[in-house]
Design a protein around this motif. Structure first.
Motif, PDB file in Angstrom:
ATOM      1  N   THR A   6       0.659  -1.419  -0.104  1.00 53.51           N
ATOM      2  CA  THR A   6      -0.188   0.228  -0.171  1.00 53.51           C
ATOM      3  C   THR A   6       0.628   0.955   0.198  1.00 53.51           C
ATOM      4  O   THR A   6       1.922   0.988  -0.080  1.00 53.51           O
ATOM      5  CB  THR A   6      -0.655   0.193   1.533  1.00 53.51           C
ATOM      6  OG1 THR A   6      -0.343   0.180   2.609  1.00 53.51           O
ATOM      7  CG2 THR A   6      -1.527  -1.462   1.650  1.00 53.51           C
TER       8      THR A   6
ATOM      9  N   ARG B  46      -5.242   2.972  -2.745  1.00 53.21           N
ATOM     10  CA  ARG B  46      -6.502   3.655  -2.546  1.00 53.21           C
ATOM     11  C   ARG B  46      -6.833   4.896  -3.695  1.00 53.21           C
ATOM     12  O   ARG B  46      -5.602   5.502  -3.059  1.00 53.21           O
ATOM     13  CB  ARG B  46      -7.152   3.968  -1.217  1.00 53.21           C
ATOM     14  CG  ARG B  46      -8.500   4.089  -0.876  1.00 53.21           C
ATOM     15  CD  ARG B  46      -8.422   4.291   0.476  1.00 53.21           C
ATOM     16  NE  ARG B  46      -8.510   3.112   1.421  1.00 53.21           N
ATOM     17  CZ  ARG B  46      -9.624   2.135   1.718  1.00 53.21           C
ATOM     18  NH1 ARG B  46     -10.340   2.815   1.392  1.00 53.21           N
ATOM     19  NH2 ARG B  46      -8.998   0.732   2.278  1.00 53.21           N
ATOM     20  N   GLY B  83      -8.966   2.340  -9.849  1.00 54.84           N
ATOM     21  CA  GLY B  83      -9.816   2.761  -8.827  1.00 54.84           C
ATOM     22  C   GLY B  83     -10.981   3.399  -8.644  1.00 54.84           C
ATOM     23  O   GLY B  83     -10.745   3.989  -9.992  1.00 54.84           O
TER      24      GLY B  83
END
Lengths: 102, 102
Positions: A6, B46, B83
């Motif tokens: 991440t 994200r 995303g």
């Protein structure tokens, strides 16, 4: 199953390997992805040699269907992002990942 | 946008950091991402998207010069799934443009 990489993992790497402080490391990672998004949003192709290219493709409108109800709903014209891995990344994945996942 | 342009744009936002440092950071980030994929692991950012591997089944290919059949082994290829934020921003930019044209 290992955890996915991440933004936090990337920042940790910059902090550990290059000695950036944690705030700088976090900012660099954030701006890295934000500048790629900005470029794509401004219709620019993004070419990261050795890793791959992010391209834009315009899709024509087409008839669609609600899979649940079977009702016909038109799908409007849209622009999508595609990723084309570079030779170097493709070769590394072909050589290494195959043997580990089998 | 090329890798060196990306480095310059990140450096513009972080005026206390030398371009050399940003260059090194981008190199380490891309190397880390390639390493992770080569190990068969995922990347999840994200608002940007996720990278994973897709399997390609073994198939019979052809030598384009001789036309001979060649057995090709199964392999893994890198795959990117944009995303929601990236999808929406790119798609909105297209509709912004088409609206002005109409």
């Amino acid at each position: 199953m290992t955890e996915a990489l991440t933004k936090a993992g990337l920042a940790e790497k910059l902090y550990e390997e290059l000695g950036f402080n944690k705030r700088e490391a976090k900012e660099i990672v954030e701006y890295f992805f934000e500048e790629i998004r900005n470029a794509l949003e401004n219709s620019e192709q993004v070419k990261l040699s050795g890793f791959g290219n992010f391209d834009l493709r315009d899709k024509s409108p087409r008839p669609g269907r609600n899979p649940k109800t079977g009702e016909e709903i038109p799908i409007s014209a849209r622009r999508v992002v595609t990723f084309k891995p570079g030779q170097k990344l493709k070769a590394r994945v072909e050589e290494d990942a195959g043997s580990e996942q089998q | 946008m090329t890798k060196s342009e990306l480095i310059e744009r990140i450096a513009l936002r972080l005026d206390q950091l030398p371009v050399k440092d940003v260059e090194l950071a981008v190199k380490v980030m891309l190397d880390t991402m390639s390493d992770v994929l080569a190990r068969g692991e995922r990347i999840e950012i994200r608002g940007f998207g996720s990278f994973s591997l897709h399997y390609r089944a073994p198939r019979t290919g052809r030598n384009p010069k001789t036309g001979d059949a060649v057995a090709l082994a199964g392999k893994y290829v890198p795959h990117f799934k944009p995303g929601k934020e990236l999808r929406d921003r790119v798609n909105r930019s297209m509709h912004g443009e088409t609206e002005t044209e109409v």
